[in-house]
Design a protein around this motif. Structure first.
Motif, short mmCIF file in Angstrom:
data_model
loop_
_atom_site.label_atom_id
_atom_site.label_comp_id
_atom_site.label_asym_id
_atom_site.label_seq_id
_atom_site.Cartn_x
_atom_site.Cartn_y
_atom_site.Cartn_z
N GLU A 113 0.80 -1.22 0.00
CA GLU A 113 0.00 0.00 0.00
C GLU A 113 0.84 1.27 0.00
O GLU A 113 0.37 2.33 -0.43
CB GLU A 113 -0.94 0.00 1.21
N ALA A 137 -7.62 -3.03 -8.77
CA ALA A 137 -7.35 -1.60 -8.58
C ALA A 137 -8.41 -0.97 -7.68
O ALA A 137 -8.09 -0.14 -6.82
CB ALA A 137 -7.30 -0.89 -9.93
N ARG A 140 -7.90 -1.74 -3.98
CA ARG A 140 -6.71 -1.08 -3.44
C ARG A 140 -6.73 0.43 -3.61
O ARG A 140 -5.80 1.11 -3.21
CB ARG A 140 -5.46 -1.62 -4.14
N LEU A 142 -6.20 2.03 -6.34
CA LEU A 142 -5.03 2.33 -7.17
C LEU A 142 -5.46 3.04 -8.45
O LEU A 142 -6.51 2.73 -9.01
CB LEU A 142 -4.30 1.04 -7.56
#
Length: 175
Positions: A113, A137, A140, A142
């Motif tokens: 992370e 994604a 997370r 992201l």
């Protein structure tokens, strides 16, 4: 301040592949040093069989770097770059056409992370379907850039270059 970039090619390519070569030139033009390991001998062991040897080869390159490097990868290169970053300090991850899983491999895509990352994928990627990468994604939080392209992302080399240059500039500002 620029640092070091390690660019990892995909399974059906080599260290002189189009994407990693173009991105290496961009990094070098911004003052970064680069290297492109050759995984072709590892890839002869098949997709699942090449994962561990690729990670070991990449770990050795990370350890040899005098600064935490930025890892860049395409397809299998992205997969092993992400996994290598779990065990070695890296400055960032620039991952293209990333498979969340490799058939018959016990490892799954994972990213720490605290590592800055950008994922780039093609809407028409028939090798690594977008849905699984999108879900990874999303879980997370992201950044994921999806381009109207296939697995090779060959129609968007200029856009990849722009995104990579911006990614490196942001990392250098925060170093």
């Amino acid at each position: 301040m620029p640092g070091h970039v390690i660019l990892s090619h995909g399974s059906d390519a080599g260290p002189d592949a189009t994407k990693v070569s173009a991105l290496a030139k961009i990094a070098e033009s911004l003052g970064w040093t680069t290297e492109r390991p050759d995984y072709r001998a590892d890839d002869a062991q098949g997709h699942a069989g090449s994962v561990e040897p690729r990670i070991a080869r990449l770990h050795a390159r990370i350890v040899a770097s005098n600064v935490p490097p930025v890892l860049v990868g395409s397809s299998m290169g992205a997969f092993v770059s992400a996994l290598a970053s779990l065990e070695q300090p890296v400055a960032g991850l620039f991952l293209m056409a990333t498979p969340p899983l490799i058939p018959d491999c016990d490892l799954a895509l994972d990213i720490r992370e605290d590592v800055p990352a950008l994922l780039i994928h093609g809407w028409q990627d028939d090798i690594c379907p977008l849905d699984e990468v999108y879900e990874f994604a999303r879980r997370r939080s992201l950044p994921l850039l999806v381009l109207d392209d296939d697995h090779r992302l060959g129609a968007h080399l200029d856009e990849l270059g722009r995104q990579f240059g911006f990614f490196l500039e942001q990392l250098a500002k925060h170093a």
